[in-house]
Design a protein around this motif. Structure first.
Motif: not given
Length: 240
Positions: A111, A114-115, A118-120, A122, A133, A135-137
């Motif tokens: 990513p 990092p950190g 959860r939803d974003r 990039e 993303y 749930d950070r995936r």
């Protein structure tokens, strides 16, 4: 009210001649498009079960949002570019044995933030790669084209075509096609002034817009369904 000149920066006409789409290239022309490609690899214009399997694996990884119809078309090519970039490979117009092996066990993409939430979203300006993303995936990873970094003039004012870096949020959504002084945008998601993530029929392997983040048309449909107003958008020039 958003200044018209600011809006103009976000609109995405190419600033240099676009590379022709190779979807319907004949075999000889396909070979000429990438003469370094060995026999047996998948090339734009190819058809068949091997292409369909590749499309399904690209879809499972979040790279491909067209139809898995077994035709190596422009949408498939863009998905291959996105996958190659995410795996640290040089983007090419073919899927060779290395690419096909990597699709079986892809490496998880590092990513930009990092950190982060959860939803974003990039946006990596160095790799020209966009990721959504949940749930950070990453659930959507796309080849993209950002600001060309060259001077352009509009309405008597000149500026550099640059995609702004920083931490933003989606402020406005505009479904379908919208047209302004510098051209047309599809399914636009504005995140700073008149700069947006949007679909385009021209998303070359180089930064080419007036500041917006262009993605392929099929990807723009999925992106628009995933991302709503208020979603964090992080624009960075990622490391190697």
């Amino acid at each position: 009210m958003i200044n018209v000149l600011v809006l103009a920066v976000g609109l995405g006409l190419p600033l240099a001649p676009a590379v022709p789409a190779p979807a319907a290239l004949a075999p000889a022309a396909r070979a000429a498009a990438d003469p370094a490609a060995p026999a047996g690899v998948l090339r734009p214009g190819d058809r068949g079960p091997a292409v369909k399997q590749m499309q399904r694996r690209l879809r499972a990884g979040g790279y491909f949002w067209g139809q898995a119809d077994g035709v190596f078309d422009e949408s498939t090519r863009a998905a291959v570019w996105g996958f190659q970039k995410s795996q640290g490979m040089r983007p090419r117009n073919v899927a060779d044995a290395k690419v096909l092996r990597a699709l079986e066990r892809p490496r998880r993409m590092r990513p930009l933030v990092p950190g982060g939430p959860r939803d974003r979203v990039e946006v990596d300006l160095r790799r020209q790669l966009l990721a959504v993303y949940r749930d950070r995936r990453p659930v959507l990873i796309s080849h993209m084209s950002s600001g060309a970094g060259v001077q352009f003039c509009e309405g008597g004012r000149c500026r550099i075509a640059r995609t702004p870096e920083g931490d933003f949020r989606v402020t406005k959504r505009a479904p379908g096609w919208t047209t302004g002084p510098l051209g047309s945008m599809y399914n636009s998601l504005y995140f700073v002034g008149g700069v947006a993530m949007h679909g385009s029929t021209k998303v070359p392997l180089r930064p080419a817009s007036h500041g917006c983040v262009r993605v392929p048309m099929d990807t723009a449909d999925k992106l628009y369904r995933l991302v709503d107003v208020g979603e964090p958008v992080y624009v960075r020039r990622g490391g190697r």
